[in-house]
Design a protein around this motif. Structure first.
Motif, PDB file in Angstrom:
ATOM      1  N   LEU A  52      -7.818  10.653  -3.353  1.00 29.84           N
ATOM      2  CA  LEU A  52      -8.045   9.217  -3.437  1.00 29.84           C
ATOM      3  C   LEU A  52      -6.850   8.568  -4.122  1.00 29.84           C
ATOM      4  O   LEU A  52      -6.498   8.931  -5.245  1.00 29.84           O
ATOM      5  N   GLY A  53      -6.208   7.621  -3.398  1.00 30.00           N
ATOM      6  CA  GLY A  53      -5.082   6.898  -3.969  1.00 30.00           C
ATOM      7  C   GLY A  53      -5.560   5.622  -4.645  1.00 30.00           C
ATOM      8  O   GLY A  53      -6.257   4.816  -4.039  1.00 30.00           O
ATOM      9  N   VAL A  54      -5.177   5.437  -5.904  1.00 32.29           N
ATOM     10  CA  VAL A  54      -5.560   4.252  -6.674  1.00 32.29           C
ATOM     11  C   VAL A  54      -4.276   3.527  -7.096  1.00 32.29           C
ATOM     12  O   VAL A  54      -3.420   4.131  -7.763  1.00 32.29           O
ATOM     13  N   SER A  55      -4.147   2.277  -6.704  1.00 35.11           N
ATOM     14  CA  SER A  55      -2.938   1.502  -7.011  1.00 35.11           C
ATOM     15  C   SER A  55      -3.334   0.245  -7.766  1.00 35.11           C
ATOM     16  O   SER A  55      -4.157  -0.544  -7.285  1.00 35.11           O
ATOM     17  N   THR A  56      -2.716   0.063  -8.943  1.00 39.21           N
ATOM     18  CA  THR A  56      -3.024  -1.097  -9.783  1.00 39.21           C
ATOM     19  C   THR A  56      -1.771  -1.961  -9.922  1.00 39.21           C
ATOM     20  O   THR A  56      -0.748  -1.490 -10.442  1.00 39.21           O
ATOM     21  N   PRO A  57      -1.782  -3.222  -9.460  1.00 42.07           N
ATOM     22  CA  PRO A  57      -0.591  -4.075  -9.565  1.00 42.07           C
ATOM     23  C   PRO A  57      -0.389  -4.550 -11.010  1.00 42.07           C
ATOM     24  O   PRO A  57      -1.351  -4.708 -11.764  1.00 42.07           O
ATOM     25  N   TYR A  58       0.861  -4.766 -11.407  1.00 37.86           N
ATOM     26  CA  TYR A  58       1.140  -5.355 -12.718  1.00 37.86           C
ATOM     27  C   TYR A  58       2.200  -6.442 -12.527  1.00 37.86           C
ATOM     28  O   TYR A  58       3.000  -6.401 -11.576  1.00 37.86           O
ATOM     29  N   TYR A  59       2.212  -7.396 -13.439  1.00 39.57           N
ATOM     30  CA  TYR A  59       2.998  -8.606 -13.248  1.00 39.57           C
ATOM     31  C   TYR A  59       3.824  -8.909 -14.495  1.00 39.57           C
ATOM     32  O   TYR A  59       3.553  -8.395 -15.592  1.00 39.57           O
TER      33      TYR A  59
END
Length: 639
Positions: free
Chosen positions: A216-223
């Motif tokens: 399972l690929g989990v991607s969390t964006p950050y800014y």
């Protein structure tokens, strides 16, 4: 009976034309059927109660197991979200950090050790086409994963595109199955989920395969600034990259299933464009399922076996039912046998009279079959003793079911349900929550002890029913005509009498003393009847032994080859001196429910064998001893 010139008067014993037993026989059949039906109905009710109790316990155990599995998975998700947030925060504060710096940070939090299900994790950014050459140079100088075969940065899949999504830093548990440094994630099936996560500010979840593993690929964006802008345009402008990680959910599910055999877990995430599902374990056919919403896009469905409350599928309940049905049949047969014994005896006399009308001696022997009523009384007495034990076991089972501590489990589950939204915090911070695991452990031990106790009483109940059958069979063997000389050993007679009397040597100590035990020519039936009466009386005398041991002593010896002496002694209440003279009188008895037949008939039987039955009281109120003396007027049978 009457004898007149060697002829039997049929009318005086009820065998003439006016006598009929049809009405009585029908009445006995009705009584037997009623007794059998009442006993069978009680067995069905008791078996149903046991099955319902076991079904309730099974359902409660399944619900508790499901809650434990769901709690384990929810806690794991929270830990992984913590890692996501921690990684995103690090990258937002170090957007230009080297891979070595990232690995140092990774080692400081021990991510691969703390998260066994973690396959890899790292950072990915969007690279516009004009920036590709500069990015490739930096990647070759500080690669986060293997470069191309020639040692150069190579875009995979190859091709010219407006933008690319490349990794910058990261760590892989197994480098042989990791992505290459030039992997363009936006050109794979992950691309739409990555861009959607960038625009929504929410983590994306996407299943795919790495080697032989479903991951399972989990991607969390950050800014920029560490804050998620309020609009899509603002998020696209402030976007820096994704902190991504790949997990192997099966490892997490297997860990949650430890200690829960026969259980299937289906773990699913569905929100927005993300839809991922993973399963582990197995459940039997007909398993029941419970679905728990973890309130963060995740749901977990747990399937397992739950007892259905049916009697046939429940071993102890079925055993109780079968034992009750068997007991009802035996009781019905016993009632019928007791009720019709006189008719059968008289019918036997009539048949023998037709054959032997002219012989008075043979007529007396045949008429003696009417004594079957006394044998039937012994059957009722011995079966009654065993039925008392069966009744005690049945009552104990009912008491233990009614007094079960299973209600505590219902309260514990209700307490956890009250804190479903914050079960982890409740179990770690609330005083009641902290005490709950220990209470459940103690409750599980208590319920196991209850189950063992009920199983033990059911076993005793089954053994009691089998014992009744054996007593009836053994007593029927006494129904033959006495006076037949057989070759027997005294020890065998004693053991048979002990068995027929229903002696439990866990409750009374039996002392056997046979200095010599040869084969002897004896009237087996008469001696067995006497021993049975003496042993039964001894057991009655010892019922009131509060603080004194219960001991039954049986000694047999051959005296000078001329006679046999058998002494039965007990440690009971003893016999008052004023009763010694009346002890063998017909109808005399000292215990409630007695008929005064046993010792009287035993003394007569001893006299008919040319012997005698005597009694001697022990010193003080400490039991009594009866001795049977039988002459040996025949040669000892060779061994």
């Amino acid at each position: 009976m009457g004898v007149n010139d060697g002829n039997l008067s049929e009318s005086r014993i009820g065998l003439g034309p006016g006598a009929s037993g049809d009405g009585r026989s029908k009445r006995y059949v009705a009584w037997a059927a009623a007794a059998a039906l009442i006993t069978a109905a009680g067995a069905v009710f008791a078996a149903g109660a046991v099955a319902d109790s076991d079904a309730t316990k099974s359902r409660q155990a399944f619900e508790s197991s499901s809650a434990e599995i769901a709690s384990t998975l929810q806690l794991a998700i929270e830990h992984e979200e913590d890692l996501n947030l921690s990684g995103a925060a690090y990258l937002a504060g170090n957007p230009d950090g080297s891979n070595a710096q990232f690995l140092k940070w990774s080692d400081s939090i021990q991510a691969l050790t703390r998260y066994p299900e973690l396959h890899d994790y790292g950072n990915a950014v969007i690279v516009q086409a004009p920036e590709l050459a500069a990015f490739a140079a930096r990647a070759e100088a500080d690669p986060w994963s293997p470069l191309g075969p020639s040692g150069n940065f190579q875009v995979e899949p190859a091709g010219d595109r407006a933008y690319y999504c490349f990794g910058t830093v990261g760590q892989v548990r197994d480098a042989q199955v990791g992505a290459p440094a030039g992997q363009d994630f936006c050109a794979t099936g992950l691309g739409p989920a990555l861009l959607d996560a960038r625009d929504t500010g929410e983590s994306s979840y996407a299943p795919f395969t790495v080697g032989a593993d479903s991951v399972l690929g989990v991607s969390t964006p950050y800014y920029r600034g560490g804050v998620i802008p309020a609009t899509v345009e603002g998020r696209q402008a402030a976007f820096l990259g994704w902190f991504g990680m790949t997990t192997v959910p099966k490892l997490l599910l297997d860990r949650a299933l430890q200690g829960h055999p026969g259980t299937l877990v289906t773990f699913r995430y569905k929100t927005g464009s993300s839809d991922a599902e993973f399963s582990s374990g197995n459940a039997p056919a007909g398993a029941q399922s419970v679905t728990t919403d973890l309130h963060n896009g995740w749901t977990v469905q747990i399937s397992g076996a739950v007892a259905d409350g049916g009697i046939v599928s429940n071993g102890p309940a079925l055993a109780l039912l079968l034992a009750g049905v068997l007991l009802s049949v035996l009781l019905g047969v016993l009632v019928f046998v007791l009720g019709t014994s006189r008719e059968r005896a008289l019918r036997l006399v009539r048949e023998r009279t037709v054959e032997l009308r002219g012989a008075q001696a043979q007529l007396v022997d045949a008429a003696r079959q009417a004594g079957m009523a006394e044998i039937a009384t012994n059957v009722l007495h011995n079966v009654g003793n065993v039925l008392n034990s069966v009744n005690v076991s049945a009552n104990l089972v009912c008491q233990r079911v009614r007094g079960s501590k299973a209600g505590g489990l219902v309260k514990a589950v209700a307490l956890m349900n009250e804190h479903t939204g914050d079960l982890g915090g409740f179990l770690t911070t609330d005083a009641r929550g902290k005490a709950l695991p220990g209470y459940l452990e103690q409750l599980a031990a208590t319920l196991a002890i209850e189950r063992e106790g009920i199983d033990a009483e059911l076993l005793r109940l089954t053994q009691g029913v089998a014992h009744i059958k054996e007593i009836v069979a053994a007593q029927q063997s006494l129904a033959g005509v006495s006076g037949v000389i057989e070759s027997v050993r005294v020890s065998d007679l004693v053991e048979e009498a002990l068995h027929m009397a229903g002696i439990n040597e866990d409750e009374v100590r039996v002392i056997r003393d046979f200095p010599a035990n040869p084969l002897l020519a004896l009237d087996r039936r008469r001696i067995l009847l006497i021993l049975l009466n003496l042993i039964s009386n001894a057991m009655n005398a010892m019922k009131g032994n509060a603080g004194r041991p219960r001991e039954l002593s049986i000694r047999a010896e051959v005296i000078d080859g001329q006679g046999l002496s058998i002494t039965v002694a007990d440690t009971g209440v003893g016999i008052p001196s004023e009763n010694l003279a009346r002890i063998f009188v017909h109808g005399f008895t000292t215990h409630t429910g007695g008929h005064g037949f046993g010792l009287h008939s035993s003394a007569l039987a001893a006299k008919e064998m040319g012997g005698a039955l005597t009694v001697e009281e022990s010193a003080g109120a400490n039991g009594a001893a009866f001795t049977l003396h039988v002459p040996l007027d025949r040669e000892r049978v060779p061994a």
